[in-house]
Write an enzyme that holds these catalytic residues in place. Structure first.
Site: not given
Ligand code: AMP
Length: 391
Positions: A197, A373
């Site tokens: 993504k 992340g």
């Protein structure tokens, strides 16, 4: 931000937030204990300094209620084996039984709380839950870099209810290396981004446009950029709602004179299965029925030669569908090229870390971040909520 070396832990009750969010197999046994090992230096230091430890972590996503499959029991067991000393697993995270266990602790004792996310208050960063976590605690220590991009009760909420706070050794190491990559990178600085993504990675790409000399884009993400340039990408994964963003990034990269490189050839397939026979496409259009699933050999050569010139390298995200052998060559080749380089190399993200392992080159990387992340957010913003809470 204080470091644990600056605090006296003698007879203190210490809440140690760790990242023991490890993979378990079907039998519920710990498959990879890297994250548990990573916390051991801090644990040993605190015990030697005379602390009483309350160790806490989340595991998976139990959605705020008890789930026996996500109990920290196997994790506590492995922790105990690695540490070589008994640890007590509390039956819960908060409540009377936990309060009793906390009150009976003596210096050198360790309890492990149950999965923090068994309570909805953890992810909701609820104040009452935060106060209960902080009950009886003298010092809060955060060594959970991989969870520090979340504003959860055990990461940020409880910190203000504890008299003293500090960062553990793992946290310190992560911050030191990642800060170097954003504040003072040796040039040329080459960033490699892959994965599915673009939307997840917009902030980091924007931040890298100011810092990196070369940005290499692989993975499905590349096809959102190609689509934004008006190319025909067949059935490749594209985020249609990110086309404008992608165009803006391409324009900015051009204006700044950054080497922003997309694949020059593509491994394509009619289906993302191990039976499919991949072919190479060297120019657009990508046939309508085809999905681009990996970078091609020319791209590997080009990316490798840019990696060879780098003095600093940051990598996050696979360059293809590397879970399937036929589409894993790009990711493997890039992992090996980074490992062979003499540059300072920083790699973050679960997929990139498993690719390093598969290629057998983990030990040749300067810093493998325990946070996926978290490392991306740190590179993008220069801080994390869990670090801010310690300031
Ligand atoms: P992310 O979580 O965004 O880093 O994405 C990781 C996932 O991206 C992995 O599971 C890969 O299989 C997937 N991926 C990488 N390249 C491609 C591609 N060309 N097409 C579809 N999926 C991809």
């Amino acid at each position: 931000m204080k470091l644990i070396r600056e605090i006296n832990f003698e007879n203190k009750k210490v809440f140690l937030r760790v990242d023991f969010n490890v993979p378990l197999d079907e039998m519920g046994v710990v498959k990879d204990d890297t994250r548990i090992r990573a916390a051991l230096p801090t644990v040993r230091y605190l015990l030697d300094a005379g602390a009483m430890l309350i160790v806490a972590s989340h595991l998976g996503r139990p959605k705020g209620k008890y789930d026996p499959k996500l109990s920290l029991k196997p994790v506590a067991q492995r922790f105990q084996e690695l540490l070589g000393q008994p640890v007590t697993l509390a039956p819960d995270v908060i409540g009377p039984e936990v309060e009793r266990l906390k009150s009976q602790l003596k210096p050198g004792d360790i309890i492990v709380l149950e999965n923090l996310r068994f309570h909805p208050g953890e992810t909701a960063n609820d104040e009452a839950f935060s106060r209960e976590l902080a009950s009886q605690i003298d010092v809060y220590v955060n060594d959970a870099f991989g969870a520090s991009h979340r504003s959860h009760a055990s990461v940020t909420g409880m910190v203000r209810f504890v008299p003293e706070k500090a960062a553990g050794f793992l946290m310190e190491k992560e911050i030191t290396y990642l800060r170097k990559a954003i504040e003072d990178p040796e040039k040329p600085y080459v960033a490699i981004l892959g994965g599915a993504k673009v939307s997840d990675k917009i902030p980091i790409i924007e931040s890298l446009l100011d810092k990196a000399d070369v940005i290499l884009i692989g993975g499905a993400m590349a096809y959102t950029f190609f689509k934004a340039m008006g190319m025909e990408v067949g059935r490749s994964l594209v985020e249609m709602d990110q086309l404008e963003k992608a165009q803006t990034i391409l324009k900015k990269a051009q204006a700044k004179g950054i080497g922003f490189h997309l694949p020059v050839d593509h491994v394509v397939t009619p289906s993302l299965t191990s039976e499919s026979i991949p072919t190479i496409v060297e120019s657009f259009p990508i046939p309508l029925e085809m999905i681009a699933a990996d970078i091609g050999p020319k791209t590997i050569t080009m990316f490798t030669s840019l990696i060879n010139q780098a003095k600093t390298i940051f990598w996050n995200g696979p360059l293809g569908v590397f879970e399937i052998e036929a589409f894993s060559q790009g990711t493997m080749a890039i992992a090996k090229a980074i490992a062979a380089s003499s540059a300072i190399s920083i790699v973050g993200g679960g997929d990139s870390i498993s690719a390093l392992k598969k290629a057998g080159v983990t030990s040749q990387i300067t810093h493998v971040s325990t946070g996926g992340g978290a490392s991306l957010e740190f590179i993008a913003y220069g801080t994390l909520p869990g670090i801010e809470a310690l300031e």
